[in-house]
Enzyme design. Sequence first.
Site, PDB file in Angstrom:
ATOM      1  N   HIS A  83       0.893  -1.173  -0.034  1.00 24.66           N
ATOM      2  CA  HIS A  83       0.068   0.015   0.079  1.00 24.66           C
ATOM      3  C   HIS A  83       0.845   1.346  -0.040  1.00 24.66           C
ATOM      4  O   HIS A  83       0.975   2.047   1.108  1.00 24.66           O
ATOM      5  CB  HIS A  83      -1.020  -0.164   0.814  1.00 24.66           C
ATOM      6  N   GLU A 178      -5.162  -8.512   3.106  1.00 23.36           N
ATOM      7  CA  GLU A 178      -4.460  -9.617   4.066  1.00 23.36           C
ATOM      8  C   GLU A 178      -5.689 -10.466   4.917  1.00 23.36           C
ATOM      9  O   GLU A 178      -5.689 -11.519   4.969  1.00 23.36           O
ATOM     10  CB  GLU A 178      -3.525  -9.018   5.195  1.00 23.36           C
ATOM     11  N   THR A 244      -1.578  -8.602  10.221  1.00 12.19           N
ATOM     12  CA  THR A 244      -0.515  -8.040  11.072  1.00 12.19           C
ATOM     13  C   THR A 244      -0.152  -6.650  11.175  1.00 12.19           C
ATOM     14  O   THR A 244       0.629  -6.235  11.826  1.00 12.19           O
ATOM     15  CB  THR A 244       0.860  -8.804  10.166  1.00 12.19           C
ATOM     16  N   CYS A 284       3.302  -9.190  14.524  1.00  5.31           N
ATOM     17  CA  CYS A 284       4.289  -8.901  13.516  1.00  5.31           C
ATOM     18  C   CYS A 284       5.537  -8.174  14.106  1.00  5.31           C
ATOM     19  O   CYS A 284       4.999  -7.215  14.731  1.00  5.31           O
ATOM     20  CB  CYS A 284       3.835  -8.257  12.410  1.00  5.31           C
ATOM     21  N   ASN A 315      -1.210  -0.364   8.364  1.00  2.07           N
ATOM     22  CA  ASN A 315      -0.261  -0.052   9.471  1.00  2.07           C
ATOM     23  C   ASN A 315       0.200   1.617   9.563  1.00  2.07           C
ATOM     24  O   ASN A 315       0.311   1.801  10.667  1.00  2.07           O
ATOM     25  CB  ASN A 315       1.059  -0.825   9.195  1.00  2.07           C
ATOM     26  N   SER A 376       5.462   0.711   4.402  1.00  2.00           N
ATOM     27  CA  SER A 376       5.641   0.520   2.962  1.00  2.00           C
ATOM     28  C   SER A 376       5.961   1.691   2.378  1.00  2.00           C
ATOM     29  O   SER A 376       5.838   1.735   1.159  1.00  2.00           O
ATOM     30  CB  SER A 376       4.032   0.032   2.552  1.00  2.00           C
TER      31      SER A 376
END
Length: 407
Positions: A83, A178, A244, A284, A315, A376
């Site tokens: 992403h 995910e 995660t 994670c 995230n 990311s």
Amino acid sequence: MKTFNVPIIYRSPLITAIKNRRKQQDRMKKDFSPTLLDFGTLKIMLARHFGFCYGVENAIDIAFRTVDENPGKRIFLLSEMIHNPHVNDDLLEKGVQFIMDTSGNQLVPWEALQPDDIVIIPAFGTTLEIEARLSALGISPLQYNTTCPFVEKVWNRAEQIGQKAYTVVVHGKPGHEETRATFSHSRHTTPTVVVKDMAEAQLLGEFISGKRPAAEFAELFKGQYSPGFNVETDLQRVGVVNQTTMLATETQAIADYIRGVILEKYQHEANAGERFADTRDTLCYATNDNQSAVTGMLQVPADLAIVVGGYNSSNTSHLVELCEEKMPTFFISSDEKLLSANEIRHWDFHHKQELHSFSFLPDQDVVTIMLTSGASCPDALVEGVIRKLLSFYGLEHKADELAESWK
């Protein structure tokens, strides 16, 4: 740890030097305090951990290598590889096509694919149903697989507890790639239900305890449970795994809550504790580190926070969420959103809209800014933000001086 061949355009000599120095000073990763970049009138508190994680670097390495090694072939990604718009745009420029968007809507018909086409599975993984569809088209679904190893760890853990007759509760966003993949893998082994937050976990708790009639479950968790789910029998033994990229503290809180409900209901049984599976090892490491680094960063006084990353990055949005609890926070995708010392375009992930704000930098002698990025987000974008902020204070030259000093 394995190293990856990540394109140099995503690297930052400045950020690499800072990260290497901090790593040497704190090899056990116990210090989550930020790194102070002191430019005089501008002070930047850089989070201890941020940027590309293992899974993202692995995905980038495989995807770009696949493109380079297969000239002339048609190459597809199931959806966005990660992403981050900059990385995905770079792949599109190299001729890679996306089969679906991030919501699972079809962009390229399955019928258009041919057996000699290359299909890359993104870092989020994919569903067993899509793997079967690719196989039926004569395409090996796992030949070019960039699924994050930590996502696969969640799948393996869900399968392990499922084989021991536990129902799996997935803490994740139901529409996220995910979570869709994890749900698919888990439901083929055991009854599975997805909860997106603590509110839904508490709702599930009411079904576990029997306080809410089973007949209401189908509507309240529509699209979030496996076929044939039986509320009365499938919620007697459970274990919690997670998407995660969720808030690690929230996942743990949800697991603790559901465990408490289970223990209270079966408190008179000698083996009541065996009705809840311990799944803490599915969190994670990078999600944990980045979130802990933000928590550590927020212990230091500052005027505002800037978080860099893709607007659809789960995230990253959780890092924004943590910062928003303490101070004004601006979620940007790159330095291009810093229009001037007075103007900024930033993302409101709560309402899914970009805002145009003014006077975001306080008018005072010294300004202190917290800075971090999602897992990311390339480090080069973070350096770009630092340089743009410095330009607002006539301090552009300080960036190169800082890079030299950190070598």
